[in-house]
Write a protein that holds these residues in place. Sequence first.
Motif, PDB file in Angstrom:
ATOM      1  N   GLU A   1      -6.354   3.378   7.337  1.00  0.00           N
ATOM      2  CA  GLU A   1      -6.896   3.344   8.776  1.00  0.00           C
ATOM      3  C   GLU A   1      -5.764   3.811   9.662  1.00  0.00           C
ATOM      4  N   GLU A   2      -4.656   3.852   9.317  1.00  0.00           N
ATOM      5  CA  GLU A   2      -3.618   4.451  10.335  1.00  0.00           C
ATOM      6  C   GLU A   2      -2.645   5.249   9.537  1.00  0.00           C
ATOM      7  N   ASN A   3      -1.826   6.167  10.477  1.00  0.00           N
ATOM      8  CA  ASN A   3      -0.760   7.064  10.181  1.00  0.00           C
ATOM      9  C   ASN A   3       0.576   6.527  10.547  1.00  0.00           C
ATOM     10  N   LEU A   4       1.555   6.959   9.862  1.00  0.00           N
ATOM     11  CA  LEU A   4       2.911   6.668  10.137  1.00  0.00           C
ATOM     12  C   LEU A   4       3.482   8.121  10.468  1.00  0.00           C
ATOM     13  N   TYR A   5       4.028   8.389  11.454  1.00  0.00           N
ATOM     14  CA  TYR A   5       4.269   9.658  11.796  1.00  0.00           C
ATOM     15  C   TYR A   5       5.967   9.576  11.757  1.00  0.00           C
ATOM     16  N   LEU A   6       6.474  10.256  10.725  1.00  0.00           N
ATOM     17  CA  LEU A   6       7.829  10.610  10.620  1.00  0.00           C
ATOM     18  C   LEU A   6       8.418  11.850  11.263  1.00  0.00           C
ATOM     19  N   ILE A   7       9.491  11.673  12.372  1.00  0.00           N
ATOM     20  CA  ILE A   7       9.618  12.964  13.017  1.00  0.00           C
ATOM     21  C   ILE A   7      11.346  12.863  12.569  1.00  0.00           C
ATOM     22  N   LYS A   8      11.670  13.966  11.903  1.00  0.00           N
ATOM     23  CA  LYS A   8      13.133  14.362  11.326  1.00  0.00           C
ATOM     24  C   LYS A   8      13.556  15.279  12.312  1.00  0.00           C
TER      25      LYS A   8
ATOM     26  N   MET B   1       0.806  -1.104  -0.001  1.00  0.00           N
ATOM     27  CA  MET B   1       0.044   0.018   0.068  1.00  0.00           C
ATOM     28  C   MET B   1       0.857   1.258   0.143  1.00  0.00           C
ATOM     29  N   LYS B   2       0.681   2.209  -0.988  1.00  0.00           N
ATOM     30  CA  LYS B   2       1.452   3.458  -1.103  1.00  0.00           C
ATOM     31  C   LYS B   2       0.804   4.571  -0.187  1.00  0.00           C
ATOM     32  N   PRO B   3       1.427   4.993   0.746  1.00  0.00           N
ATOM     33  CA  PRO B   3       0.775   6.111   1.673  1.00  0.00           C
ATOM     34  C   PRO B   3       0.865   7.544   0.969  1.00  0.00           C
ATOM     35  N   THR B   4      -0.127   8.233   1.484  1.00  0.00           N
ATOM     36  CA  THR B   4      -0.205   9.501   1.045  1.00  0.00           C
ATOM     37  C   THR B   4       0.435  10.497   2.104  1.00  0.00           C
ATOM     38  N   ILE B   5       0.980  11.283   1.697  1.00  0.00           N
ATOM     39  CA  ILE B   5       1.753  12.293   2.760  1.00  0.00           C
ATOM     40  C   ILE B   5       0.624  13.429   2.979  1.00  0.00           C
ATOM     41  N   THR B   6      -0.163  13.459   4.102  1.00  0.00           N
ATOM     42  CA  THR B   6      -1.287  14.384   4.233  1.00  0.00           C
ATOM     43  C   THR B   6      -0.859  15.527   5.052  1.00  0.00           C
ATOM     44  N   SER B   7       0.320  15.488   5.823  1.00  0.00           N
ATOM     45  CA  SER B   7       0.607  16.885   6.370  1.00  0.00           C
ATOM     46  C   SER B   7       2.231  16.876   6.458  1.00  0.00           C
ATOM     47  N   THR B   8       2.790  18.116   6.343  1.00  0.00           N
ATOM     48  CA  THR B   8       4.170  18.478   7.097  1.00  0.00           C
ATOM     49  C   THR B   8       4.078  19.560   7.730  1.00  0.00           C
ATOM     50  N   LYS B   9       4.879  19.576   8.934  1.00  0.00           N
ATOM     51  CA  LYS B   9       4.830  20.589   9.864  1.00  0.00           C
ATOM     52  C   LYS B   9       6.332  20.860  10.669  1.00  0.00           C
ATOM     53  N   SER B  10       6.529  21.933  10.681  1.00  0.00           N
ATOM     54  CA  SER B  10       8.133  22.270  11.381  1.00  0.00           C
ATOM     55  C   SER B  10       7.718  22.731  12.740  1.00  0.00           C
ATOM     56  N   PHE B  11       8.556  22.220  13.634  1.00  0.00           N
ATOM     57  CA  PHE B  11       8.901  22.698  15.093  1.00  0.00           C
ATOM     58  C   PHE B  11      10.228  22.945  15.216  1.00  0.00           C
ATOM     59  N   ASP B  12      10.565  23.346  16.385  1.00  0.00           N
ATOM     60  CA  ASP B  12      11.755  23.752  16.942  1.00  0.00           C
ATOM     61  C   ASP B  12      12.585  22.416  16.594  1.00  0.00           C
ATOM     62  N   ASN B  13      13.465  22.524  16.001  1.00  0.00           N
ATOM     63  CA  ASN B  13      14.597  21.300  15.995  1.00  0.00           C
ATOM     64  C   ASN B  13      13.931  20.112  15.192  1.00  0.00           C
ATOM     65  N   CYS B  14      12.797  19.929  14.759  1.00  0.00           N
ATOM     66  CA  CYS B  14      12.353  18.917  13.932  1.00  0.00           C
ATOM     67  C   CYS B  14      11.213  19.191  12.997  1.00  0.00           C
ATOM     68  N   ASP B  15      10.958  18.112  12.077  1.00  0.00           N
ATOM     69  CA  ASP B  15       9.799  18.420  11.247  1.00  0.00           C
ATOM     70  C   ASP B  15       9.054  17.060  11.539  1.00  0.00           C
TER      71      ASP B  15
ATOM     72  N   MET C   1       2.591  -1.998  10.977  1.00  0.00           N
ATOM     73  CA  MET C   1       0.964  -1.306  10.787  1.00  0.00           C
ATOM     74  C   MET C   1       0.258  -2.310   9.755  1.00  0.00           C
ATOM     75  N   LEU C   2       0.927  -2.866   8.943  1.00  0.00           N
ATOM     76  CA  LEU C   2       0.213  -3.481   8.039  1.00  0.00           C
ATOM     77  C   LEU C   2      -0.355  -4.758   8.738  1.00  0.00           C
ATOM     78  N   GLU C   3       0.233  -5.415   9.690  1.00  0.00           N
ATOM     79  CA  GLU C   3       0.017  -6.473  10.316  1.00  0.00           C
ATOM     80  C   GLU C   3      -1.238  -6.087  10.988  1.00  0.00           C
ATOM     81  N   MET C   4      -1.296  -5.078  11.697  1.00  0.00           N
ATOM     82  CA  MET C   4      -2.239  -4.526  12.523  1.00  0.00           C
ATOM     83  C   MET C   4      -3.655  -4.294  11.772  1.00  0.00           C
ATOM     84  N   MET C   5      -3.420  -3.838  10.563  1.00  0.00           N
ATOM     85  CA  MET C   5      -4.585  -3.599   9.826  1.00  0.00           C
ATOM     86  C   MET C   5      -5.257  -4.832   9.162  1.00  0.00           C
ATOM     87  N   LYS C   6      -4.324  -5.918   8.830  1.00  0.00           N
ATOM     88  CA  LYS C   6      -4.605  -7.011   8.433  1.00  0.00           C
ATOM     89  C   LYS C   6      -5.535  -7.808   9.358  1.00  0.00           C
TER      90      LYS C   6
END
Length: 147
Positions: free
Chosen positions: A23-30, A1-15, A138-143
């Motif tokens: 059904e689920e989101n993956l949160y990438l904190i850079k 399953m190909k994800p869609t990037i729904t939002s990007t937000k910048s914070f102090d010292n991370c994005d 995540m995919l295991e949980m969704m299955k």
Amino acid sequence: MKPTITSTKSFDNCDLHVHDYGEENLYLIKAKGPIDRRQRAIVFKDILEINKTGNFFYILDNRGGYEIELSPADMTFLNALLYEGGIRYIRGAVVTLDVAYSLLVSLAKAKARAENFEVELVSTTMFADAEEFVTSKMLEMMKVRQD
């Protein structure tokens, strides 16, 4: 399953990049600099506002090697924040070149389990390994939900 990037937000010292898997989101904190408890709390509160389930799938990308401060008291504080926000199931990965970070991950897992989370966390030097671990969980949980 190909994800869609729904939002990007910048914070102090991370994005924060939110990848929607339906059904689920993956949160990438850079990390873009040192990240302490206060900064993590701000990011976690933002995540809790958009999270649709009691599940938290994330990758903390610290390939830049920034100092990531996280004491046992910080872990307790952040776990309480997530728990109060309805999170019970956590799958996460930290991407770092700091091999000693695995000790911090072990402590974080133990604390989270003691605070009634179902948790799996890993530390790796390879982003692809982190992504594979978290998305497979995540995919295991969704299955399981579909069965």
